[in-house]
Design a protein around this motif. Structure first.
Motif, PDB file in Angstrom:
ATOM      1  N   GLU A 261       0.832  -1.200   0.000  1.00  0.00           N
ATOM      2  CA  GLU A 261       0.000   0.000   0.000  1.00  0.00           C
ATOM      3  C   GLU A 261       0.867   1.250   0.000  1.00  0.00           C
ATOM      4  O   GLU A 261       0.572   2.228  -0.682  1.00  0.00           O
ATOM      5  N   THR A 262       1.944   1.240   0.774  1.00  0.00           N
ATOM      6  CA  THR A 262       2.839   2.390   0.816  1.00  0.00           C
ATOM      7  C   THR A 262       3.454   2.660  -0.548  1.00  0.00           C
ATOM      8  O   THR A 262       3.612   3.803  -0.963  1.00  0.00           O
ATOM      9  N   LEU A 263       3.834   1.634  -1.275  1.00  0.00           N
ATOM     10  CA  LEU A 263       4.411   1.793  -2.601  1.00  0.00           C
ATOM     11  C   LEU A 263       3.416   2.442  -3.557  1.00  0.00           C
ATOM     12  O   LEU A 263       3.766   3.333  -4.319  1.00  0.00           O
ATOM     13  N   LYS A 264       2.164   2.014  -3.489  1.00  0.00           N
ATOM     14  CA  LYS A 264       1.136   2.616  -4.349  1.00  0.00           C
ATOM     15  C   LYS A 264       0.934   4.083  -4.005  1.00  0.00           C
ATOM     16  O   LYS A 264       0.784   4.928  -4.887  1.00  0.00           O
ATOM     17  N   GLU A 265       0.942   4.361  -2.714  1.00  0.00           N
ATOM     18  CA  GLU A 265       0.768   5.746  -2.280  1.00  0.00           C
ATOM     19  C   GLU A 265       1.917   6.618  -2.762  1.00  0.00           C
ATOM     20  O   GLU A 265       1.712   7.773  -3.151  1.00  0.00           O
ATOM     21  N   LYS A 266       3.113   6.068  -2.745  1.00  0.00           N
ATOM     22  CA  LYS A 266       4.266   6.837  -3.207  1.00  0.00           C
ATOM     23  C   LYS A 266       4.165   7.141  -4.696  1.00  0.00           C
ATOM     24  O   LYS A 266       4.510   8.242  -5.138  1.00  0.00           O
ATOM     25  N   ILE A 267       3.710   6.182  -5.478  1.00  0.00           N
ATOM     26  CA  ILE A 267       3.551   6.415  -6.919  1.00  0.00           C
ATOM     27  C   ILE A 267       2.543   7.537  -7.161  1.00  0.00           C
ATOM     28  O   ILE A 267       2.749   8.412  -8.009  1.00  0.00           O
ATOM     29  N   VAL A 268       1.456   7.512  -6.414  1.00  0.00           N
ATOM     30  CA  VAL A 268       0.440   8.560  -6.544  1.00  0.00           C
ATOM     31  C   VAL A 268       1.012   9.928  -6.174  1.00  0.00           C
ATOM     32  O   VAL A 268       0.718  10.941  -6.812  1.00  0.00           O
ATOM     33  N   LEU A 269       1.868   9.957  -5.133  1.00  0.00           N
ATOM     34  CA  LEU A 269       2.469  11.214  -4.704  1.00  0.00           C
ATOM     35  C   LEU A 269       3.288  11.857  -5.819  1.00  0.00           C
ATOM     36  O   LEU A 269       3.284  13.079  -5.985  1.00  0.00           O
ATOM     37  N   TYR A 270       3.997  11.032  -6.595  1.00  0.00           N
ATOM     38  CA  TYR A 270       4.846  11.569  -7.661  1.00  0.00           C
ATOM     39  C   TYR A 270       4.061  11.925  -8.921  1.00  0.00           C
ATOM     40  O   TYR A 270       4.631  12.424  -9.886  1.00  0.00           O
ATOM     41  N   LEU A 271       2.762  11.645  -8.907  1.00  0.00           N
ATOM     42  CA  LEU A 271       1.896  12.058 -10.010  1.00  0.00           C
ATOM     43  C   LEU A 271       1.022  13.242  -9.625  1.00  0.00           C
ATOM     44  O   LEU A 271       0.257  13.751 -10.445  1.00  0.00           O
ATOM     45  N   GLU A 427      13.681  23.024  -0.635  1.00  0.00           N
ATOM     46  CA  GLU A 427      12.563  23.788  -0.086  1.00  0.00           C
ATOM     47  C   GLU A 427      11.206  23.472  -0.699  1.00  0.00           C
ATOM     48  O   GLU A 427      10.204  23.458   0.010  1.00  0.00           O
ATOM     49  N   VAL A 428      11.144  23.245  -2.003  1.00  0.00           N
ATOM     50  CA  VAL A 428       9.846  23.278  -2.688  1.00  0.00           C
ATOM     51  C   VAL A 428       9.116  21.941  -2.704  1.00  0.00           C
ATOM     52  O   VAL A 428       7.910  21.912  -2.988  1.00  0.00           O
ATOM     53  N   PHE A 429       9.791  20.849  -2.417  1.00  0.00           N
ATOM     54  CA  PHE A 429       9.125  19.551  -2.463  1.00  0.00           C
ATOM     55  C   PHE A 429       8.489  19.214  -1.125  1.00  0.00           C
ATOM     56  O   PHE A 429       8.956  19.648  -0.062  1.00  0.00           O
ATOM     57  N   SER A 430       7.439  18.428  -1.169  1.00  0.00           N
ATOM     58  CA  SER A 430       6.726  18.063   0.047  1.00  0.00           C
ATOM     59  C   SER A 430       7.574  17.116   0.894  1.00  0.00           C
ATOM     60  O   SER A 430       8.539  16.518   0.417  1.00  0.00           O
ATOM     61  N   THR A 431       7.181  16.973   2.148  1.00  0.00           N
ATOM     62  CA  THR A 431       7.923  16.119   3.069  1.00  0.00           C
ATOM     63  C   THR A 431       7.992  14.688   2.564  1.00  0.00           C
ATOM     64  O   THR A 431       9.036  14.032   2.672  1.00  0.00           O
ATOM     65  N   LYS A 432       6.917  14.202   1.978  1.00  0.00           N
ATOM     66  CA  LYS A 432       6.841  12.803   1.570  1.00  0.00           C
ATOM     67  C   LYS A 432       7.649  12.510   0.306  1.00  0.00           C
ATOM     68  O   LYS A 432       8.022  11.366   0.062  1.00  0.00           O
ATOM     69  N   THR A 433       7.906  13.520  -0.512  1.00  0.00           N
ATOM     70  CA  THR A 433       8.634  13.281  -1.768  1.00  0.00           C
ATOM     71  C   THR A 433      10.017  13.920  -1.782  1.00  0.00           C
ATOM     72  O   THR A 433      10.734  13.785  -2.768  1.00  0.00           O
ATOM     73  N   ARG A 434      10.408  14.598  -0.698  1.00  0.00           N
ATOM     74  CA  ARG A 434      11.609  15.428  -0.737  1.00  0.00           C
ATOM     75  C   ARG A 434      12.866  14.631  -1.091  1.00  0.00           C
ATOM     76  O   ARG A 434      13.665  15.053  -1.920  1.00  0.00           O
ATOM     77  N   SER A 435      13.088  13.480  -0.468  1.00  0.00           N
ATOM     78  CA  SER A 435      14.332  12.742  -0.703  1.00  0.00           C
ATOM     79  C   SER A 435      14.401  12.212  -2.131  1.00  0.00           C
ATOM     80  O   SER A 435      15.418  12.351  -2.815  1.00  0.00           O
ATOM     81  N   GLY A 436      13.299  11.609  -2.615  1.00  0.00           N
ATOM     82  CA  GLY A 436      13.301  11.097  -3.979  1.00  0.00           C
ATOM     83  C   GLY A 436      13.327  12.205  -5.007  1.00  0.00           C
ATOM     84  O   GLY A 436      13.995  12.093  -6.044  1.00  0.00           O
ATOM     85  N   ALA A 437      12.603  13.279  -4.727  1.00  0.00           N
ATOM     86  CA  ALA A 437      12.552  14.399  -5.674  1.00  0.00           C
ATOM     87  C   ALA A 437      13.910  15.067  -5.821  1.00  0.00           C
ATOM     88  O   ALA A 437      14.264  15.543  -6.907  1.00  0.00           O
ATOM     89  N   ALA A 438      14.682  15.116  -4.740  1.00  0.00           N
ATOM     90  CA  ALA A 438      16.012  15.728  -4.813  1.00  0.00           C
ATOM     91  C   ALA A 438      16.888  14.993  -5.819  1.00  0.00           C
ATOM     92  O   ALA A 438      17.601  15.610  -6.623  1.00  0.00           O
ATOM     93  N   GLY A 439      16.841  13.662  -5.800  1.00  0.00           N
ATOM     94  CA  GLY A 439      17.630  12.888  -6.759  1.00  0.00           C
ATOM     95  C   GLY A 439      17.150  13.069  -8.182  1.00  0.00           C
ATOM     96  O   GLY A 439      17.949  13.236  -9.107  1.00  0.00           O
ATOM     97  N   LEU A 440      15.829  13.061  -8.384  1.00  0.00           N
ATOM     98  CA  LEU A 440      15.278  13.244  -9.729  1.00  0.00           C
ATOM     99  C   LEU A 440      15.583  14.629 -10.276  1.00  0.00           C
ATOM    100  O   LEU A 440      15.905  14.793 -11.460  1.00  0.00           O
ATOM    101  N   ALA A 441      15.481  15.642  -9.423  1.00  0.00           N
ATOM    102  CA  ALA A 441      15.754  17.012  -9.866  1.00  0.00           C
ATOM    103  C   ALA A 441      17.229  17.200 -10.189  1.00  0.00           C
ATOM    104  O   ALA A 441      17.586  17.849 -11.191  1.00  0.00           O
ATOM    105  N   SER A 442      18.098  16.644  -9.357  1.00  0.00           N
ATOM    106  CA  SER A 442      19.535  16.731  -9.622  1.00  0.00           C
ATOM    107  C   SER A 442      19.878  16.055 -10.941  1.00  0.00           C
ATOM    108  O   SER A 442      20.687  16.555 -11.729  1.00  0.00           O
ATOM    109  N   ALA A 443      19.234  14.908 -11.189  1.00  0.00           N
ATOM    110  CA  ALA A 443      19.510  14.161 -12.418  1.00  0.00           C
ATOM    111  C   ALA A 443      19.166  14.976 -13.659  1.00  0.00           C
ATOM    112  O   ALA A 443      19.957  15.047 -14.616  1.00  0.00           O
TER     113      ALA A 443
END
Length: 543
Positions: A261-271, A427-443
């Motif tokens: 369930e957590t994995l599904k929720e994470k996918i939804v967060l990134y959409l 600063e701009v990413f939400s708490t739930k996506t911040r760590s993953g978003a940092a890597g994607l944005a850097s990439a």
């Protein structure tokens, strides 16, 4: 009465120390971030090294067995950047089990090997292999570096200390310009190893992230780490902050019971738009920053100044370029808290765009008209070609114009648009996506850097300097206009407020939030009593 007496003593102590206690609280965080920045200094050296390598292998000195063609040189300038996203993708997986500090130490190993390969290289494959290693290591350092800073710093120090990361990368690039002026490139590769070793040693003297220690249930070590980071203080001062961190990880553990369930929720967060809108903002910032002309200027500085017929030695011009980049980064660090990010971004992109367009106008029109005027006036030069006339500084007193314009670009982009996306990532990413978003944005940022350098030579061949810098100029000016509508002012704002802005709950104002001195003193007293806040909890009790 004992607890009350203890609280009064702590209040009296906070009131007695005043500014000194605030400085003492900030000093260990500054030291820890500075040690971490040694790693980024080394990474900056890998970005600046191609600048002195390219002219050395394009027109090698006598006895040098490496001689590369233009197609090979385009890979020299970009292969490390395209590998960085691969390292970013692996960064969290590979480095998290090691801890932030140990991971930062281990990343220096591929840097060390790469510098040795550069020094002893005998063919193009060796150069490509060394560049691959530097790019991979540059990506691997993203997770431990970004996470370490976020987990050890206080909110009111976050912006300035985060900006020092890009400053140190810029200084690393500058060292290569300086070393390239003094030493042969193979010698420079050996000198760079010294900084790699220093980074490993210095990291032994700073504490591990208290967050990582708590996640590994090493609570006593986490307490010691917090005591060190908050001014070598007592357990009582930081015990509440430690409890907050422990509570955070207890909630995380409770939330991982149903992993599917957590994995599904994470996918939804990134959409969701709370990720997509900030991601577009950061990605667009990277795009404008790289296509402002500064990325190619930094990599091809020597050849560009030679092509523009700089009135001073091309290597000295490159050195001045590096100094102006450093000064621009320092300007950003010093001003961002007072002016905010929006004014710096507008000034940076607008000025860079105008300067690039002026370079294009000079090269496309003023220079050619100057040649015609000169050849018309000096009839005695019938046997002299137009190029010979223009290359004569006596006949072309305006050769300083394009050089000066590009040096201005170096300063203003370093003071704004080049640092902006790296500050926004935290600063701009939400708490739930911040760590993953940092890597994607850097990439995506490194991908834009790769494209900029890889297509630069082809752009010159097809568009000439006129077309290339016209394109850079329009990208900057259009970027300035777009930023006016999409870039919120985040300086001094709580992370929860920034998150709500992108969620559409409540829009941020363009005002820069600054804490009044009296309020800051009172807040400092409470931090001394209750434990110092951290970006993770800033949404609840930001100052």
């Amino acid at each position: 009465m004992a607890p009350l007496t203890k609280e009064n003593n702590l209040l009296n102590e906070a009131h007695h120390y005043g500014y000194k206690k605030n400085f003492r609280t900030a000093l260990p965080q500054l030291l820890a971030v500075s040690v971490k920045n040694l790693l980024l200094l080394g990474y900056g050296m890998t970005l600046g090294f191609p600048t002195i390598l390219i002219p050395a292998v394009k027109e090698p000195v006598e006895g040098e067995n490496l001689h590369l063609e233009s197609s090979e040189i385009s890979w020299i300038s970009s292969i490390n950047l395209i590998v960085v996203p691969v390292g970013c993708a692996l960064s969290g997986i590979v480095t998290s089990p090691l801890g932030r500090r140990r991971a930062m130490q281990m990343v220096n190993v591929p840097f060390f090997i790469a510098w040795l390969i550069f020094h002893f290289s005998t063919n193009t494959g060796h150069l490509y292999g060394a560049l691959f290693l530097t790019g991979l290591a540059g990506g691997l350092l993203e997770a431990p570096v970004l996470t370490y800073v976020a987990e050890i710093t206080q909110p009111h120090l976050r912006g300035a200390l985060t900006a020092t990361s890009t400053l140190c990368i810029t200084i690393g690039v500058f060292t290569q310009f300086l070393f390239g002026l003094l030493f042969y490139w193979r010698t420079v590769a050996l000198i760079n190893i010294i900084f790699t070793i220093l980074a490993v040693i210095a990291l032994c003297f700073v504490p591990e992230s208290p967050h990582w220690l708590v996640s590994r249930k090493r609570h006593n070590e986490a307490m010691e780490s917090l005591q060190w980071l908050r001014g070598w203080t007592s357990k009582e001062v930081v015990e509440d902050e430690l409890k907050d961190i422990q509570a955070l990880y207890k909630r995380k553990e409770a939330g991982t019971e149903d992993q599917e369930e957590t994995l599904k929720e994470k996918i939804v967060l990134y959409l969701d738009k709370t990720f997509l809108v900030p991601y577009f903002l950061v990605s667009f910032s990277f795009f404008v920053g790289h296509f402002s002309g500064m990325t190619t200027l930094q990599t091809y500085a020597v050849t560009i100044f030679q092509m523009l017929e700089a009135p001073i030695d091309k290597y000295y011009a490159t050195l001045i370029l590096g100094i102006l980049q450093i000064l621009g980064s320092i300007t950003c660090v010093m001003l961002v808290h007072y002016t905010g990010k929006r004014p710096l971004t507008f000034f940076s992109t607008a000025t860079a765009g105008i300067c690039c367009l002026l370079v294009a106008v000079y090269e496309g029109y003023i220079k050619s008209n100057l040649v015609l005027n000169i050849t018309t006036t000096f009839d005695d030069f019938n046997n002299t070609t137009l190029t010979d006339v223009v290359n004569n500084d006596l006949n072309n007193p305006y050769s300083w114009i394009p050089t000066a314009l590009l040096l201005i670009v170096a300063f203003v982009t370093s003071a704004g648009i080049r640092l902006l996306p790296w500050i926004l990532i935290g600063e701009v990413f939400s708490t739930k996506t911040r760590s993953g978003a940092a890597g994607l944005a850097s990439a995506i940022g490194y991908i834009f850097g790769f494209l900029t350098n890889k297509i630069y030579i082809s752009m010159l061949e097809k568009l000439s300097i006129l077309g290339t810098y016209t394109l850079y100029g329009f990208i900057c000016l259009i970027g300035c206009l777009v930023f006016y509508f999409i870039l919120p002012e985040t300086e001094g704002k709580a992370l929860i407020d920034i998150e709500n802005h992108f969620a559409g709950v409540k829009r941020l104002t363009n005002e820069v939030y600054k804490t009044k001195k009296k309020e800051y003193v009172e807040a400092s007293k409470m931090r001394d009593l209750k434990g110092t806040s951290n970006p993770t909890f800033e949404g609840d009790n930001a100052i």
